[in-house]
Design a protein around this motif. Structure first.
Motif, PDB file in Angstrom:
ATOM      1  N   GLY A  39      17.754  18.877   8.195  1.00  0.00           N
ATOM      2  CA  GLY A  39      17.857  17.977   9.351  1.00  0.00           C
ATOM      3  C   GLY A  39      16.895  18.388  10.458  1.00  0.00           C
ATOM      4  N   ALA A  43      13.880  16.106  11.767  1.00  0.00           N
ATOM      5  CA  ALA A  43      13.936  15.751  13.194  1.00  0.00           C
ATOM      6  C   ALA A  43      12.652  16.183  13.903  1.00  0.00           C
ATOM      7  CB  ALA A  43      15.160  16.385  13.851  1.00  0.00           C
ATOM      8  N   THR A  68      20.072  15.235  10.314  1.00  0.00           N
ATOM      9  CA  THR A  68      18.874  14.690  10.961  1.00  0.00           C
ATOM     10  C   THR A  68      19.273  13.864  12.183  1.00  0.00           C
ATOM     11  OG1 THR A  68      17.893  14.559   8.755  1.00  0.00           O
ATOM     12  CG2 THR A  68      16.769  13.361  10.523  1.00  0.00           C
TER      13      THR A  68
END
Ligand code: 5GP
Length: 191
Positions: A39, A43, A68
């Protein structure tokens, strides 16, 4: 992503030269720390892209996608897989051929969760022939919204999904890219 590659090497099971099983950390049991790292990586890649929602497909996309979305501070929507639908009025629907189940599924998203001003990051666990990702992208576009990109945890680069998506103009970011599963051996495509 090195931690992901290491996990695939130590725990991945080559079921055939086409299919990899990763049910100890992604597809059945889930490794939360690894999902958090995934994530964070997605991101960071999309930090400045104005993403307003993360979209995935139930069920195996949800773990990497929720991490994310958490870090991007946006909602997650997961498309649902349904075999036959009676009421389609308030739903976006696309037909997707499932690589693992070898059958057509209808994937649906409620119209109330996707509107024209959204910028959507699509996340999925695997990329094979790109059917699931294309189905999700079509839904985003039928809502009048924009696909920011497609984030894939494990791309099997020897199948043509990544090329197909890139040729269609989508940005594709895959955290592990497998070149071959031949002879029971996992080989990565190095950058
Ligand atoms: P595609 O739609 O790109 O042809 O296939 C991707 C979808 O099929 C993913 O959502 C994933 O659930 C499933 N899939 C494709 N290949 C594999 C694989 O080798 N292993 C697992 N576990 N799932 C796969």
């Amino acid at each position: 992503m090195k931690a992901l590659q290491n996990k695939i090497i130590t725990e991945g099971i080559v079921l055939s030269d086409q299919v990899l099983k990763v049910d100890s950390f992604l597809n059945h049991q889930v490794d939360p720390e690894l999902m958090l790292g995934i994530g964070q990586t997605f991101a960071a890649l999309y930090a400045d892209m104005g993403v307003t929602k993360v979209l995935t497909l139930e069920s195996s996309g949800i773990a990497p996608a929720i991490m994310t979305a958490l870090i991007l501070k946006v909602p997650l929507i997961f498309a649902r897989k349904q075999k036959s639908l009676t009421l389609k009025d308030n739903l976006y629907v696309e037909t997707v051929y499932s690589f693992t189940k070898q059958q057509q599924n209808e994937i649906t998203i409620s119209k109330k969760f996707l509107s024209a001003n959204e910028k959507v990051l699509i996340i999925d666990d695997f990329l094979a022939y790109g059917e699931a990702a294309v189905g999700m992208a079509r839904i985003v576009e039928s809502a009048g919204a924009e696909v920011a990109g497609i984030g894939i945890v494990i791309e099997k680069s020897f199948q043509n999904g990544a090329n197909k998506l890139k040729e269609a103009g989508y940005r594709v970011d895959s955290l592990a890219r497998i070149m071959s599963l031949s002879a029971g051996k996992i080989e990565f495509l190095e950058e």
